[in-house]
Motif scaffolding. Structure first.
Motif, PDB file in Angstrom:
ATOM      1  N   ASP A  44     -25.126 -39.289 -71.090  1.00 31.58           N
ATOM      2  CA  ASP A  44     -26.464 -39.388 -70.498  1.00 31.58           C
ATOM      3  C   ASP A  44     -27.559 -39.545 -71.544  1.00 31.58           C
ATOM      4  OD1 ASP A  44     -25.625 -39.333 -67.879  1.00 31.58           O
ATOM      5  OD2 ASP A  44     -25.824 -37.157 -67.693  1.00 31.58           O
ATOM      6  N   THR A  45     -27.324 -39.067 -72.754  1.00 35.80           N
ATOM      7  CA  THR A  45     -28.336 -39.181 -73.805  1.00 35.80           C
ATOM      8  C   THR A  45     -28.525 -40.628 -74.256  1.00 35.80           C
ATOM      9  OG1 THR A  45     -26.711 -38.733 -75.544  1.00 35.80           O
ATOM     10  CG2 THR A  45     -27.897 -36.847 -74.637  1.00 35.80           C
ATOM     11  N   GLU A  46     -27.569 -41.506 -73.963  1.00 29.59           N
ATOM     12  CA  GLU A  46     -27.665 -42.914 -74.360  1.00 29.59           C
ATOM     13  C   GLU A  46     -28.410 -43.769 -73.341  1.00 29.59           C
ATOM     14  OE1 GLU A  46     -23.789 -44.077 -76.723  1.00 29.59           O
ATOM     15  OE2 GLU A  46     -23.278 -42.875 -74.973  1.00 29.59           O
ATOM     16  N   LYS A  47     -28.608 -43.266 -72.133  1.00 28.15           N
ATOM     17  CA  LYS A  47     -29.303 -44.037 -71.102  1.00 28.15           C
ATOM     18  C   LYS A  47     -30.793 -44.097 -71.419  1.00 28.15           C
ATOM     19  CE  LYS A  47     -28.136 -43.539 -66.790  1.00 28.15           C
ATOM     20  NZ  LYS A  47     -27.834 -42.950 -65.465  1.00 28.15           N
ATOM     21  N   VAL A  48     -31.380 -45.264 -71.256  1.00 26.99           N
ATOM     22  CA  VAL A  48     -32.811 -45.413 -71.516  1.00 26.99           C
ATOM     23  C   VAL A  48     -33.625 -45.529 -70.226  1.00 26.99           C
ATOM     24  CG1 VAL A  48     -32.480 -46.422 -73.803  1.00 26.99           C
ATOM     25  CG2 VAL A  48     -32.579 -47.912 -71.812  1.00 26.99           C
ATOM     26  N   SER A  49     -32.940 -45.771 -69.085  1.00 26.98           N
ATOM     27  CA  SER A  49     -33.625 -45.837 -67.790  1.00 26.98           C
ATOM     28  C   SER A  49     -32.589 -45.677 -66.681  1.00 26.98           C
ATOM     29  CB  SER A  49     -34.373 -47.164 -67.631  1.00 26.98           C
ATOM     30  OG  SER A  49     -33.462 -48.236 -67.524  1.00 26.98           O
ATOM     31  N   ASN A  50     -33.050 -45.629 -65.439  1.00 29.94           N
ATOM     32  CA  ASN A  50     -32.141 -45.475 -64.301  1.00 29.94           C
ATOM     33  C   ASN A  50     -31.573 -46.792 -63.804  1.00 29.94           C
ATOM     34  OD1 ASN A  50     -32.314 -42.698 -64.153  1.00 29.94           O
ATOM     35  ND2 ASN A  50     -34.190 -42.771 -62.965  1.00 29.94           N
ATOM     36  N   GLY A  51     -32.103 -47.909 -64.255  1.00 29.13           N
ATOM     37  CA  GLY A  51     -31.641 -49.213 -63.797  1.00 29.13           C
ATOM     38  C   GLY A  51     -31.810 -50.222 -64.898  1.00 29.13           C
ATOM     39  N   GLY A  52     -32.114 -51.433 -64.525  1.00 32.38           N
ATOM     40  CA  GLY A  52     -32.284 -52.442 -65.551  1.00 32.38           C
ATOM     41  C   GLY A  52     -32.760 -53.757 -64.974  1.00 32.38           C
ATOM     42  N   GLY A  53     -32.757 -54.774 -65.813  1.00 36.17           N
ATOM     43  CA  GLY A  53     -33.194 -56.104 -65.419  1.00 36.17           C
ATOM     44  C   GLY A  53     -34.492 -56.486 -66.092  1.00 36.17           C
ATOM     45  N   LEU A  54     -34.730 -57.765 -66.142  1.00 32.42           N
ATOM     46  CA  LEU A  54     -35.946 -58.297 -66.739  1.00 32.42           C
ATOM     47  C   LEU A  54     -37.006 -58.494 -65.654  1.00 32.42           C
ATOM     48  CD1 LEU A  54     -34.304 -60.978 -69.068  1.00 32.42           C
ATOM     49  CD2 LEU A  54     -35.128 -58.699 -69.699  1.00 32.42           C
ATOM     50  N   VAL A  55     -38.130 -57.829 -65.808  1.00 30.99           N
ATOM     51  CA  VAL A  55     -39.196 -57.890 -64.810  1.00 30.99           C
ATOM     52  C   VAL A  55     -39.677 -59.326 -64.624  1.00 30.99           C
ATOM     53  CG1 VAL A  55     -41.533 -57.135 -64.241  1.00 30.99           C
ATOM     54  CG2 VAL A  55     -39.914 -55.519 -65.248  1.00 30.99           C
ATOM     55  N   HIS A  56     -39.852 -60.070 -65.731  1.00 28.26           N
ATOM     56  CA  HIS A  56     -40.380 -61.427 -65.611  1.00 28.26           C
ATOM     57  C   HIS A  56     -39.400 -62.385 -64.927  1.00 28.26           C
ATOM     58  CE1 HIS A  56     -38.150 -61.854 -69.434  1.00 28.26           C
ATOM     59  NE2 HIS A  56     -38.105 -63.135 -69.152  1.00 28.26           N
ATOM     60  N   LYS A  57     -38.132 -61.996 -64.790  1.00 27.69           N
ATOM     61  CA  LYS A  57     -37.150 -62.807 -64.061  1.00 27.69           C
ATOM     62  C   LYS A  57     -36.868 -62.215 -62.679  1.00 27.69           C
ATOM     63  CE  LYS A  57     -34.759 -65.019 -67.841  1.00 27.69           C
ATOM     64  NZ  LYS A  57     -33.457 -65.451 -68.327  1.00 27.69           N
ATOM     65  N   GLN A  58     -37.639 -61.216 -62.305  1.00 30.73           N
ATOM     66  CA  GLN A  58     -37.521 -60.538 -61.012  1.00 30.73           C
ATOM     67  C   GLN A  58     -36.112 -59.999 -60.787  1.00 30.73           C
ATOM     68  OE1 GLN A  58     -39.031 -63.578 -58.329  1.00 30.73           O
ATOM     69  NE2 GLN A  58     -41.090 -62.744 -58.509  1.00 30.73           N
ATOM     70  N   GLU A  59     -35.507 -59.463 -61.857  1.00 30.60           N
ATOM     71  CA  GLU A  59     -34.192 -58.846 -61.758  1.00 30.60           C
ATOM     72  C   GLU A  59     -34.364 -57.368 -61.402  1.00 30.60           C
ATOM     73  OE1 GLU A  59     -31.722 -61.407 -65.051  1.00 30.60           O
ATOM     74  OE2 GLU A  59     -32.787 -59.629 -65.712  1.00 30.60           O
TER      75      GLU A  59
END
Length: 56
Positions: free
Chosen positions: A14-29
């Motif tokens: 869990d210490t390696e996670k940087v967020s709860n999800g992912g994707g590129l905002v500018h690509k609407q992922e």
């Protein structure tokens, strides 16, 4: 079908996670991470709840 999927399996903490999800905002992922125990996933493949590689 010409789609190619790559499947990676690795342990992490869990210490390696940087967020709860992912994707590129500018690509609407909008990537949602769903964590399940490995044995449960194997059972889901066996009973047909997961039918293809994208579901893994």
């Amino acid at each position: 079908m010409t789609e190619i999927l790559h499947f990676f399996v690795a342990e992490y903490s869990d210490t390696e996670k940087v967020s709860n999800g992912g994707g590129l905002v500018h690509k609407q992922e909008h990537i949602k991470v769903l964590e399940l125990p490995f044995k449960q996933v194997c059972a889901m493949m066996t009973n047909g709840d997961i039918k293809d590689a994208k579901g893994l």
